[in-house]
Enzyme design. Structure first.
Site, short mmCIF file in Angstrom:
data_model
loop_
_atom_site.label_atom_id
_atom_site.label_comp_id
_atom_site.label_asym_id
_atom_site.label_seq_id
_atom_site.Cartn_x
_atom_site.Cartn_y
_atom_site.Cartn_z
N ASP A 76 37.86 31.98 37.77
CA ASP A 76 38.70 32.83 37.04
C ASP A 76 38.22 34.18 37.87
O ASP A 76 37.38 34.66 38.15
CB ASP A 76 38.33 33.23 35.66
CG ASP A 76 36.88 33.42 35.23
OD1 ASP A 76 35.68 33.09 35.91
OD2 ASP A 76 36.32 34.43 34.35
N GLU A 141 34.43 33.80 33.30
CA GLU A 141 33.01 34.78 33.65
C GLU A 141 32.98 36.55 33.47
O GLU A 141 32.63 37.32 33.55
CB GLU A 141 32.93 34.95 35.31
CG GLU A 141 31.34 35.53 35.44
CD GLU A 141 31.03 36.84 36.30
OE1 GLU A 141 30.22 37.73 36.20
OE2 GLU A 141 32.43 37.45 36.12
ZN LIG Z 1 32.29 37.07 40.09
#
Ligand SMILES: [Zn+2]
Length: 397
Positions: A76, A141
């Protein structure tokens, strides 16, 4: 079948997937397509939790007889910001002057692209590592990080997965490739302290109890004295007051409440528990001081609320992992890296509960910025470092 040995081609395929958290955007699918011809078994578990978006994740393992190395990261990316401000479109992977542009180029699709290329070259050259290699890749994340690495580790461990070492491919180098390995991180804690006073007229302070006076006492005690001078491996512990809120629009009214919020980054002198105890002790002592509250008979009345879960401090002492990676860097770029514990937290703080973990990836200069980009030469160098590391860690050099 052609193997994904070219990091630039791998990265272009990943950048062209618009995987802004929480969207998968095709990125994990593209990664799966690269890994299957290399003999990986790929799982794509989806995790959910009330109040957060469902997140797709990927766990891929290539099994062999020997130790188990895990590469961890995320596909992501953060939003592009002002798209018109980009010199080249953020999801096009265009190349100009030897650099590939795109969101995630360094943070951290580039790191994944290089690791895949390194494994592909290793399989090409040696037929595969003498052991197991896995990729633990989350799509969460940069977002709330609730349906990401923590759950993915639990999911894999519950299926019997055990790892001997892990490399996280986040961008760790400040200026040039090979500058820095992160071998640990400081812990982090946040809290709010609210002082309860008594509202009143600013001209009659003896009839009121100004909470701002009390809060100044408490904040003073948080800032002085310093917590420590740092340790062999860590910077000094630091507390930053991040907000002071009274919310009082009137100049002639003593307010009823005042709140300060602070964040502490602590080193291995402390644990989350001992630094919390130190904070409580400082506040209790300061509450009794009269310096800013002459004439008041009772101590400052305050509430302390710890926010979020603490991030624990950690330091990786696995010589095989650290020395092998540092040696691979030196052999490739001609200069050994600094071993650092600086900077913010990362998913390594979760992995460290399962196996020794270090972080090493690309140069971080343009991460999260408009015109995020990576030098093609850096992609090749990082691939060579990872390849050398895989050979040496599995003893196939
Ligand atoms: Zn990162």
């Amino acid at each position: 079948m052609t193997l994904p040995t070219d990091p630039a081609a791998n990265l272009a395929a990943l950048i062209r997937c618009a995987s802004v958290t929480p969207a998968e955007g095709g990125a994990l699918g593209a990664l799966e397509t690269m890994l299957k011809p290399l003999g990986f078994l790929v799982d794509r578990p989806v995790f959910s939790e009330d109040g957060t978006p469902d997140i797709e994740n990927l766990y891929a393992r290539r099994s062999g007889n020997g130790p188990h190395l895990m590469f961890a990261g995320h596909t992501d990316v953060v939003p592009v910001g002002d798209e018109a401000a980009w010199t080249h479109p953020p999801f096009a992977a265009e190349i100009a002057n030897g650099e590939m542009y795109g969101r995630g180029a360094v943070d951290m699709k580039g790191g994944i692209a290089c690791f895949v290329a390194a494994i592909a070259r290793h399989v090409d050259k040696h037929g595969g590592p003498k052991g197991s290699v896995s990729l633990l890749i989350t799509g969460d994340e940069e977002g709330p990080a609730i349906n990401g690495t923590v759950k993915l580790l639990e999911w894999a461990a519950s299926r019997g997965e055990k790892w001997d070492a892990s490399v996280v491919g986040e961008p760790t180098n400040p200026d040039a490739l090979g500058d820095m390995i992160k071998i640990g991180r400081r812990g982090s804690l946040s809290a709010s302290v609210t002082v309860n006073g008594r509202q009143g007229h600013a001209a009659y302070p003896q009839l009121a109890d100004n909470p701002v006076r009390g809060l100044i006492s408490l904040v003073d005690a948080l800032l002085h004295p310093v917590f420590d001078k740092g340790t062999k491996d860590f910077q000094p512990t630091n507390l930053e007051v991040t907000s002071i809120d009274v919310g009082n629009p009137a100049t002639n009214v003593i307010p009823a409440k005042a709140t300060a919020t602070f964040n502490i980054r602590f080193n291995d002198t402390w644990t989350a528990e001992t630094i919390q105890a130190e904070i409580h002790n400082r506040l209790d002592q300061a509450a009794k001081r009269k310096k800013y509250r002459p004439g008041k008979k009772t101590p400052v009345d305050y509430d302390l609320v710890w926010r979020d879960r603490p991030s624990h401090v950690f330091l990786t002492r696995d010589d095989k992992l650290v020395d092998t990676l540092a040696g691979s860097i030196k052999a490739t770029v001609g200069k050994g890296p600094t071993l650092s514990t600086s900077g913010g937290t990362s998913d390594a703080r979760f992995i460290k509960d399962y196996c020794p973990v270090v972080e090493f990836g690309l140069v971080g200069k343009t991460m999260h910025m408009v015109d995020e980009r990576v030098a093609l030469a850096d992609l090749e160098t990082l691939t060579r470092i990872y390849q050398r590391f895989i050979e040496d860690w599995f003893g196939q050099g």
